[in-house]
Design an enzyme around this catalytic site. Structure first.
Site, PDB file in Angstrom:
ATOM      1  N   HIS A 185      -5.772   2.433   2.213  1.00  0.00           N
ATOM      2  CA  HIS A 185      -6.387   3.465   3.045  1.00  0.00           C
ATOM      3  C   HIS A 185      -7.891   3.253   3.153  1.00  0.00           C
ATOM      4  CE1 HIS A 185      -2.597   5.488   1.934  1.00  0.00           C
ATOM      5  NE2 HIS A 185      -2.736   6.129   3.082  1.00  0.00           N
ATOM      6  N   ASP A 255       2.109   0.080   9.395  1.00  0.00           N
ATOM      7  CA  ASP A 255       1.526   1.226   8.705  1.00  0.00           C
ATOM      8  C   ASP A 255       0.412   1.758   9.620  1.00  0.00           C
ATOM      9  OD1 ASP A 255       0.972   3.138   6.791  1.00  0.00           O
ATOM     10  OD2 ASP A 255       0.723   1.727   5.143  1.00  0.00           O
TER      11      ASP A 255
END
Length: 339
Positions: A185, A255
């Protein structure tokens, strides 16, 4: 479906804004994904799901969510119970193999009860990553364990529990996020393990479950395969490893494109994801400027991607909630045994 673009998008809040509705009607994403910011109460959530599908004119437009249990769970009480993390199922498995498998199936079956009533059709589960000692906690207790065979067994049970309830599973993060020592992230993980070690450890659960309908890539560089690109944008990882070696022929989604592990602007990211061989670009945060940039470089679903998308939707079936009470009771008894 051929008019749909190869992307799955999120929305900014609990209701569609006029700008979002207009954008979705024009850009026609194949599906949508929900997060905690989109979930307030029963009627609101049902209305939001219906509004998303109305925008694209497809009552079967898939609605995704990350409902794993533990810290990654978008629906919370009173809309859904708090569930334990995957690691708790792994602990039960080590004490009693059959009880662990049954608990994994039952927990997913309950996810299906919880999600289907709102029109949600796909859960981004099971997590098939196999952590190694010292790896980032981005996976952590989300993993069933550190043994590939345990992860395989519990992942299979979890996927089958979802499908028994009419929901589609999405295994993640193919071909394996368990060796990442940083959180994708925030930055790009690089894994220096040999291909031999990856085959013996990381790839094992994905290969065993390669018959599942959908998978999500990991934003991870595997230097032994492609030292320059994370799996999500690596044609070599996708064609040679995910498709050929692991043998996954289902629908492959990236993702989230807004994660900082990826480089370039959002148009460049979307273009690179599709060029590498992903079927779908995933963008989650609902930021209009970013979604617009993704849409500019996202093509319509066609060819093998379109066929795989059709195959996925053909596996949807009506949910059956006739055994909900007994499933919840049995699951509670199993967890009490390990407490």
């Amino acid at each position: 479906m051929s008019e749909s673009k190869a992307m799955i998008l999120g929305v900014s809040g609990a209701q569609l804004t006029k700008e979002e509705a207009t954008f979705f009607r024009g850009e026609m994403p194949w599906g949508f994904i929900l997060f905690a910011r989109n979930v307030k109460e029963h009627n609101q959530l049902s209305d939001l799901v219906e509004a998303m599908r109305d925008c694209v004119g497809r009552p079967d437009a898939p609605i995704f969510i990350d409902q794993e249990g533990g810290r990654v769970q978008r629906l919370r009480p009173p809309l859904a119970p708090d569930y334990p993390p995957a690691a708790a199922l792994g602990e039960l498995y080590f004490r009693d193999r059959e009880a662990g498998l049954r608990a994994a199936w039952l927990m997913s079956r309950q996810h299906a009860f919880d999600l289907a009533r709102y029109g949600i059709t796909a859960d981004c589960l099971p997590v098939l990553d196999v952590p190694v000692e010292g790896s980032s906690d981005v996976i952590g207790s989300r993993a069933y364990g550190k043994d590939p065979q345990v992860v395989t067994a519990l992942g299979r049970a979890a996927a089958e529990g979802l499908m028994a309830g009419g929901l589609l599973p999405v295994m993640k993060h193919i071909p394996g996020h368990g060796r990442a020592f940083v959180d994708s992230h925030h930055e790009l993980p690089k894994v220096d393990a040999s291909l031999r070690d990856l085959r013996k450890h990381d790839f094992v659960p994905f290969t065993a479950l390669n018959d599942l309908p959908m998978a999500m890539t990991g934003h991870v560089v595997y230097t032994a395969i492609d030292p320059d690109n994370p799996a999500t944008t690596s044609g070599k990882v996708i064609s040679e490893i995910i498709r050929a070696e692991i043998g996954f022929d289902g629908l492959l989604m990236s993702d989230d494109t807004s994660m900082k592990a990826l480089s370039g602007d959002f148009s460049e990211r979307a273009k690179a994801i599709l060029a590498a061989g992903c079927d779908l670009v995933l963008h989650c945060n609902g930021v209009m400027e970013e979604m617009s940039a993704v849409a500019r470089k996202t093509s319509g679903l066609e060819g093998g991607s379109l066929e795989r998308a059709r195959r996925v939707l053909s596996r949807l079936k009506p949910a059956d909630d006739t055994e909900e009470a007994s499933a919840r009771e049995e699951f509670g008894e199993l967890l009490n045994a390990v407490a």
